[in-house]
Design a protein around this motif. Structure first.
Motif, PDB file in Angstrom:
ATOM      1  N   ARG A 545      23.451  25.143 -23.819  1.00 49.23           N
ATOM      2  CA  ARG A 545      22.433  24.630 -24.872  1.00 49.23           C
ATOM      3  C   ARG A 545      22.922  24.904 -26.242  1.00 49.23           C
ATOM      4  NH1 ARG A 545      18.059  26.983 -27.290  1.00 49.23           N
ATOM      5  NH2 ARG A 545      16.549  25.617 -28.015  1.00 49.23           N
ATOM      6  N   ALA A 546      23.360  26.198 -26.471  1.00 44.32           N
ATOM      7  CA  ALA A 546      23.943  26.607 -27.993  1.00 44.32           C
ATOM      8  C   ALA A 546      25.071  25.826 -28.400  1.00 44.32           C
ATOM      9  CB  ALA A 546      23.609  28.143 -28.101  1.00 44.32           C
ATOM     10  N   LEU A 547      26.310  25.931 -27.365  1.00 45.52           N
ATOM     11  CA  LEU A 547      27.151  25.698 -27.453  1.00 45.52           C
ATOM     12  C   LEU A 547      27.858  24.195 -27.387  1.00 45.52           C
ATOM     13  CD1 LEU A 547      29.236  28.869 -26.364  1.00 45.52           C
ATOM     14  CD2 LEU A 547      28.659  28.416 -28.646  1.00 45.52           C
ATOM     15  N   SER A 548      26.910  23.366 -26.990  1.00 45.56           N
ATOM     16  CA  SER A 548      27.035  22.118 -26.591  1.00 45.56           C
ATOM     17  C   SER A 548      27.037  21.353 -27.833  1.00 45.56           C
ATOM     18  CB  SER A 548      26.319  21.568 -25.561  1.00 45.56           C
ATOM     19  OG  SER A 548      26.670  20.053 -25.256  1.00 45.56           O
ATOM     20  N   LEU A 549      28.013  20.167 -28.050  1.00 44.87           N
ATOM     21  CA  LEU A 549      27.791  19.526 -29.321  1.00 44.87           C
ATOM     22  C   LEU A 549      26.790  18.311 -28.927  1.00 44.87           C
ATOM     23  CD1 LEU A 549      31.534  18.969 -30.326  1.00 44.87           C
ATOM     24  CD2 LEU A 549      29.667  20.441 -31.553  1.00 44.87           C
ATOM     25  N   GLY A 550      26.399  18.095 -27.823  1.00 42.13           N
ATOM     26  CA  GLY A 550      25.461  17.146 -27.697  1.00 42.13           C
ATOM     27  C   GLY A 550      24.356  17.535 -26.996  1.00 42.13           C
ATOM     28  N   ARG A 551      22.981  16.705 -27.187  1.00 44.93           N
ATOM     29  CA  ARG A 551      21.761  17.282 -26.474  1.00 44.93           C
ATOM     30  C   ARG A 551      21.224  16.357 -25.851  1.00 44.93           C
ATOM     31  NH1 ARG A 551      18.539  19.831 -31.762  1.00 44.93           N
ATOM     32  NH2 ARG A 551      20.234  20.975 -32.669  1.00 44.93           N
ATOM     33  N   ASP A 552      20.441  16.821 -24.491  1.00 48.00           N
ATOM     34  CA  ASP A 552      19.845  15.807 -23.726  1.00 48.00           C
ATOM     35  C   ASP A 552      18.523  16.412 -23.343  1.00 48.00           C
ATOM     36  OD1 ASP A 552      19.425  15.219 -20.666  1.00 48.00           O
ATOM     37  OD2 ASP A 552      20.836  13.442 -21.490  1.00 48.00           O
ATOM     38  N   ARG A 553      17.496  15.859 -23.090  1.00 46.77           N
ATOM     39  CA  ARG A 553      16.327  16.140 -22.969  1.00 46.77           C
ATOM     40  C   ARG A 553      16.261  16.626 -21.644  1.00 46.77           C
ATOM     41  NH1 ARG A 553      11.742  11.862 -25.535  1.00 46.77           N
ATOM     42  NH2 ARG A 553      12.139  12.106 -27.855  1.00 46.77           N
ATOM     43  N   PHE A 559      16.662  24.114 -18.970  1.00 49.00           N
ATOM     44  CA  PHE A 559      16.529  25.233 -19.857  1.00 49.00           C
ATOM     45  C   PHE A 559      15.303  25.936 -19.857  1.00 49.00           C
ATOM     46  CE2 PHE A 559      15.821  27.587 -24.001  1.00 49.00           C
ATOM     47  CZ  PHE A 559      16.762  28.429 -23.722  1.00 49.00           C
ATOM     48  N   ASP A 560      14.267  25.156 -20.216  1.00 46.71           N
ATOM     49  CA  ASP A 560      12.946  25.452 -20.382  1.00 46.71           C
ATOM     50  C   ASP A 560      12.378  25.866 -19.093  1.00 46.71           C
ATOM     51  OD1 ASP A 560      12.735  24.582 -23.309  1.00 46.71           O
ATOM     52  OD2 ASP A 560      12.014  22.777 -22.765  1.00 46.71           O
ATOM     53  N   ARG A 561      12.848  25.440 -17.982  1.00 51.14           N
ATOM     54  CA  ARG A 561      12.398  25.913 -16.835  1.00 51.14           C
ATOM     55  C   ARG A 561      12.913  27.213 -16.489  1.00 51.14           C
ATOM     56  NH1 ARG A 561       8.435  22.979 -16.834  1.00 51.14           N
ATOM     57  NH2 ARG A 561       7.512  25.038 -16.492  1.00 51.14           N
ATOM     58  N   ALA A 562      14.110  27.404 -16.725  1.00 49.28           N
ATOM     59  CA  ALA A 562      14.732  28.787 -16.530  1.00 49.28           C
ATOM     60  C   ALA A 562      14.176  29.785 -17.257  1.00 49.28           C
ATOM     61  CB  ALA A 562      16.269  28.700 -16.847  1.00 49.28           C
ATOM     62  N   TYR A 563      13.784  29.454 -18.576  1.00 47.47           N
ATOM     63  CA  TYR A 563      13.018  30.444 -19.403  1.00 47.47           C
ATOM     64  C   TYR A 563      11.736  30.635 -18.943  1.00 47.47           C
ATOM     65  CZ  TYR A 563      11.349  32.182 -23.975  1.00 47.47           C
ATOM     66  OH  TYR A 563      10.986  32.973 -24.822  1.00 47.47           O
ATOM     67  N   ALA A 564      10.914  29.569 -18.322  1.00 47.80           N
ATOM     68  CA  ALA A 564       9.703  29.939 -17.918  1.00 47.80           C
ATOM     69  C   ALA A 564       9.703  30.786 -16.600  1.00 47.80           C
ATOM     70  CB  ALA A 564       8.975  28.541 -17.554  1.00 47.80           C
ATOM     71  N   LEU A 565      10.816  30.665 -15.670  1.00 49.99           N
ATOM     72  CA  LEU A 565      10.814  31.465 -14.494  1.00 49.99           C
ATOM     73  C   LEU A 565      11.296  33.040 -14.797  1.00 49.99           C
ATOM     74  CD1 LEU A 565      10.817  31.835 -11.488  1.00 49.99           C
ATOM     75  CD2 LEU A 565      12.872  30.678 -11.364  1.00 49.99           C
ATOM     76  N   HIS A 566      12.220  32.993 -15.985  1.00 52.64           N
ATOM     77  CA  HIS A 566      12.544  34.238 -16.426  1.00 52.64           C
ATOM     78  C   HIS A 566      11.318  35.197 -16.717  1.00 52.64           C
ATOM     79  CE1 HIS A 566      14.970  36.440 -19.566  1.00 52.64           C
ATOM     80  NE2 HIS A 566      13.868  36.229 -20.359  1.00 52.64           N
ATOM     81  N   HIS A 567      10.420  34.507 -17.262  1.00 49.64           N
ATOM     82  CA  HIS A 567       9.349  35.473 -17.953  1.00 49.64           C
ATOM     83  C   HIS A 567       8.144  35.411 -16.574  1.00 49.64           C
ATOM     84  CE1 HIS A 567       9.873  36.046 -22.062  1.00 49.64           C
ATOM     85  NE2 HIS A 567      10.591  34.742 -22.123  1.00 49.64           N
ATOM     86  N   ALA A 568       8.262  34.499 -15.727  1.00 52.49           N
ATOM     87  CA  ALA A 568       7.494  34.711 -14.553  1.00 52.49           C
ATOM     88  C   ALA A 568       7.567  35.837 -13.743  1.00 52.49           C
ATOM     89  CB  ALA A 568       7.486  33.377 -13.690  1.00 52.49           C
ATOM     90  N   LEU A 569       8.928  36.106 -13.708  1.00 53.04           N
ATOM     91  CA  LEU A 569       9.735  37.355 -13.036  1.00 53.04           C
ATOM     92  C   LEU A 569       9.483  38.642 -13.648  1.00 53.04           C
ATOM     93  CD1 LEU A 569      12.341  35.663 -11.055  1.00 53.04           C
ATOM     94  CD2 LEU A 569      10.262  36.394 -10.105  1.00 53.04           C
ATOM     95  N   ALA A 570       9.108  38.657 -14.884  1.00 55.05           N
ATOM     96  CA  ALA A 570       8.825  39.577 -15.813  1.00 55.05           C
ATOM     97  C   ALA A 570      10.165  40.543 -15.924  1.00 55.05           C
ATOM     98  CB  ALA A 570       7.909  40.734 -15.192  1.00 55.05           C
ATOM     99  N   ALA A 652      32.745  24.005 -16.514  1.00 60.44           N
ATOM    100  CA  ALA A 652      32.488  22.796 -15.804  1.00 60.44           C
ATOM    101  C   ALA A 652      31.067  23.036 -14.956  1.00 60.44           C
ATOM    102  CB  ALA A 652      33.409  22.364 -15.031  1.00 60.44           C
ATOM    103  N   THR A 653      30.923  24.327 -14.511  1.00 60.04           N
ATOM    104  CA  THR A 653      29.589  24.561 -13.697  1.00 60.04           C
ATOM    105  C   THR A 653      28.452  24.259 -14.572  1.00 60.04           C
ATOM    106  OG1 THR A 653      30.811  26.520 -12.714  1.00 60.04           O
ATOM    107  CG2 THR A 653      28.388  26.258 -12.461  1.00 60.04           C
ATOM    108  N   VAL A 654      28.425  24.227 -15.845  1.00 61.97           N
ATOM    109  CA  VAL A 654      27.141  23.935 -16.446  1.00 61.97           C
ATOM    110  C   VAL A 654      27.293  22.560 -17.322  1.00 61.97           C
ATOM    111  CG1 VAL A 654      26.410  26.352 -16.712  1.00 61.97           C
ATOM    112  CG2 VAL A 654      27.690  25.315 -18.403  1.00 61.97           C
ATOM    113  N   LYS A 655      28.086  21.880 -17.020  1.00 59.51           N
ATOM    114  CA  LYS A 655      28.222  20.470 -17.496  1.00 59.51           C
ATOM    115  C   LYS A 655      27.435  19.571 -16.617  1.00 59.51           C
ATOM    116  CE  LYS A 655      30.573  22.004 -21.031  1.00 59.51           C
ATOM    117  NZ  LYS A 655      29.508  22.019 -22.264  1.00 59.51           N
ATOM    118  N   PHE A 656      26.150  19.564 -16.576  1.00 52.83           N
ATOM    119  CA  PHE A 656      25.388  18.911 -15.617  1.00 52.83           C
ATOM    120  C   PHE A 656      25.053  17.230 -16.323  1.00 52.83           C
ATOM    121  CE2 PHE A 656      23.715  22.991 -15.525  1.00 52.83           C
ATOM    122  CZ  PHE A 656      23.850  23.391 -14.047  1.00 52.83           C
TER     123      PHE A 656
END
Length: 705
Positions: A545-553, A559-570, A652-656
């Protein structure tokens, strides 16, 4: 001191001159006696008694069905209400338009109504006022408050010299009753000499504020008589001021002099003020109870509870619940079920006494099942609004298909009764209905699913649909028996694994999960394995997300879902740094170093020397903003390569693709929902959950093959 002495002192002073003016009416018996010393003390005593009676009967609030053990003074609890013209209710909008408006505003109906004004301002400006609203919105409380302000005279917020007379219209239970007699009775019980003559003189001089509460509570057999009586009173004594109240669904007009206004839903400012009014004891102020309650209610997990708080009656319930335990129940289904029961019980205890066959024969249990049937079917069809014909058809079908349900009851009459007396179903536009709160629709939908064993269908069809999130959480809380939510959580886990069986997962999502498991394996045991895996995924997605030149909703949603789960698991050991990540500063080396510190502090990766990473980053020369774009791009690529090399992750693993990002977002959301359901459940087997958590964010053997 009982609390009303100041009101008696203020009111007696304010009303004495007014009562004297009324008594001096030419030709009255009282006028001849006024100069005698014996009458003045009697009048002063009667005035004091009248104010004390009003305060005792209408200046205190106690709602038995919401756990109020002791009454509270209305003056202490009252929160200023707002009203709007009835025309502003969008009653003539189409159901589709209302649905669009609801979607735009999030949860809650009527939160963005325009043209509102203070209720007391409307009462001051309008001589004849009809106050409309659903059950529990504070109509009666508002009328009582206006009366209290009138008793204070010039020291109150009601700007007209009037004696308030509060009449509960449910007393119109006979065709022999005359409204003038009811008014006179209010003065007679307080010891006013020649009470009938005094009441008549006050009416003729236009010195009364007549508060007519609850037109909808007049027994149907006597409604026409009551309306005629009120109309005649207003026409005959038009100089007085009148405020009436009625549930909006029961109001059929018939009062041409009156301006119709509707009670507006509570907004955040009013909800907060009500909470502060409730928690105002010295002990509450010392412990900051109001602040804590309000802060808790604003959290995203309590969005549905806050929706209920728009209605004063249900906000009273929320405050009473919090008052008892200094928290809201972990099991949200308990809270929402009690809120629904408040309206159902109120109907059962107060309305069935009228011997209407609907109230007698449609038991609370049957009605609850009927509402759950309507809620579930409309929720499946993604309907927040449904037309009158469809809902009456559903009521008719329910009655016919249920052996124990009364078949002869009219479905339209049932709909009207539910709307008028309970307000659970509300007519939002002409012939377009909805549940009064989305929370009720979700709760009843969950109840239907549990009662009708629809758990597997729920998980199969709606696990990744965020519209069903609240239903899932409520189902988890409603699951009965010794095993509680175990079966539910196992079904969710199985469905989560099925998401990975999509061919879309093969190229990037599965390799990402495998990398996360390998990268965190044998890492320092500072947190559970699933927490470490989601942290690694979070870092990888944040890096992209931070290093990619382009953005995609869609990628942003993953990313937001990973962040939410990250906090859900404390997991987050340094939440502030996680929250500070900002893609707009991808070239800012200090934020890049923050990412390194996050990884180092969480200790989730094995065999990575982050000291060396910091050294390499600090050795890079940050380009100036004015330097050529290619220079900046080269710097960007250096950081990009350093990070992925450090994490031993193929870029390439994160170039979805967009489709892959959507699948990953669904997968992470489903895992987060599973964690939330575990938290919402009453009972979960430790062994069952330990197994689920151990397998979370891993690729099962059947998928890996």
């Amino acid at each position: 001191m009982t609390g009303f002495e100041p009101l008696i002192a203020i009111g007696t002073s304010a009303l004495t001159a007014l009562v004297t003016e009324i008594v001096k009416t030419k030709g009255s018996k009282l006028a001849d006696q006024l100069d005698r010393d014996i009458l003045k003390p009697r009048l002063r005593q009667a005035i004091g008694q009248y104010i004390e009676n009003y305060d005792e009967r209408h200046g205190k609030l106690k709602v038995a069905c919401v756990r109020m053990d002791n009454p509270m003074r209305l003056e202490d609890l009252y929160t200023a209400v707002q009203v709007l013209d009835r025309s502003d209710l969008r009653y003539f909008e189409s159901a589709d338009t209302l649905q669009d408006l609801f979607r735009q505003s999030g949860r809650g109906f009527g939160r963005r109504q325009e043209g509102k004004q203070s209720g007391l301002v409307a009462a001051n400006q309008t001589q004849y006022l009809m106050v409309l609203g659903g059950p529990g919105v504070g109509k009666s409380t508002f009328l009582r408050k206006v009366g209290l302000e009138a008793l204070k005279g010039k020291r109150g917020e009601f700007g007209h010299e009037c004696i308030p007379v509060f009449l509960a219209l449910q007393r119109f239970n006979s065709k022999e009753i005359k409204v003038e007699a009811l008014i006179a009775k209010e003065f007679e019980v307080c010891g006013f000499p020649e009470a009938e003559e005094f009441a008549l003189a006050a009416l003729e001089k236009g010195k009364l504020l007549v508060l007519l509460d609850g037109l909808d509570e007049v027994p149907l057999d006597h409604l026409d008589h009551a309306i005629t009586q009120i109309q005649d009173l207003v026409d005959r004594y038009s100089q007085n001021r009148f405020i009436a109240s009625c549930r909006v669904a029961a109001y059929k007009g018939g009062f041409p002099r009156f301006k119709d206004v509707a009670m507006a839903a509570f907004e955040d400012e009013q909800i907060e003020q009500f909470i502060r009014n409730w928690f105002r004891t010295p002990k509450d102020e010392e412990t900051q109870t109001a602040d804590q309650c309000w802060e808790l209610l604003q959290r995203p997990k309590y969005a549905a509870a806050k929706e209920l708080a728009q209605t004063p009656l249900l906000l009273t319930l929320l405050c009473a619940v919090y008052d008892g335990s200094m928290d809201f129940p972990k099991n949200r289904s308990t809270l929402y079920g009690e809120a629904l029961d408040v309206l159902l019980r109120k109907w059962g205890s107060e309305k069935r006494i009228q011997h209407n066959p609907i109230y007698q024969e449609l038991s609370l249990e049957l009605e609850r099942e009927l509402l759950a049937d309507i809620a579930f079917n409309s929720f499946v069809e993604d309907q927040l609004f449904f037309n009158k014909r469809s809902i009456t058809d559903k009521i008719r079908e329910f009655l016919v298909s249920n052996l124990n349900a009364p078949k002869h009851l009219d479905s339209e009459k049932i709909l009207e009764a539910i709307e008028v007396q309970q307000g659970i179903l509300v007519e939002r536009a002409r012939d377009a209905y909805s549940f009064s709160h989305l929370t009720f629709q979700e709760y009843l939908t969950a109840q239907y699913i549990v009662d009708n064993q629809q758990i597997e269908d729920l998980v199969t069809n709606y696990l990744a649909d965020e519209r069903w999130k609240e239903v899932f959480l409520l189902v988890a809380g409603l699951m009965p028996g010794r095993k509680g939510a175990d079966e539910f959580l196992v079904l969710m886990e199985e469905r989560v694994q099925i998401l990975l069986q999509s061919s879309l997962a093969d190229q990037r999502i599965i390799p990402l999960l495998q990398w996360a498991e390998q990268a965190t394996d044998e890492a320092e045991e500072n947190c559970r394995a699933a927490a470490k895996r989601i942290a690694a995924i979070f870092v990888a997605l944040d890096l992209d997300r931070a290093l990619s030149l382009g953005r995609d909703r869609t990628r942003a949603r993953a990313f937001d879902r990973a962040y939410a789960l990250h906090h859900a698991l404390a997991l987050a050991l340094d939440t502030d740094h996680a929250l500070a990540f900002d893609a707009d500063y991808a070239l800012d080396r200090t934020l890049t170093l923050d990412r390194v510190r996050f990884c180092k502090q969480t200790r989730i990766f094995r065999s990575i020397d982050f000291t060396q990473v910091v050294f390499k980053l600090e050795s890079l020369t940050l380009p100036d903003e004015n330097q050529h774009r290619e220079v900046r791009r080269a710097f960007f690529e250096q950081i990009h390569t350093l990070w992925f090399d450090t994490l031993q992750l193929d870029p390439a693993t994160v170039k979805f693709s967009k489709e892959e990002s959507q699948l990953l977002a669904d997968y992470l959301y489903a895992n987060e929902l599973m964690v939330r359901c575990k938290e919402a459940a009453v009972r979960v087997s430790p062994e069952i959950w330990a197994g689920i958590e151990a397998r979370m964010l891993t690729v099962g053997a059947e998928v890996a093959e």
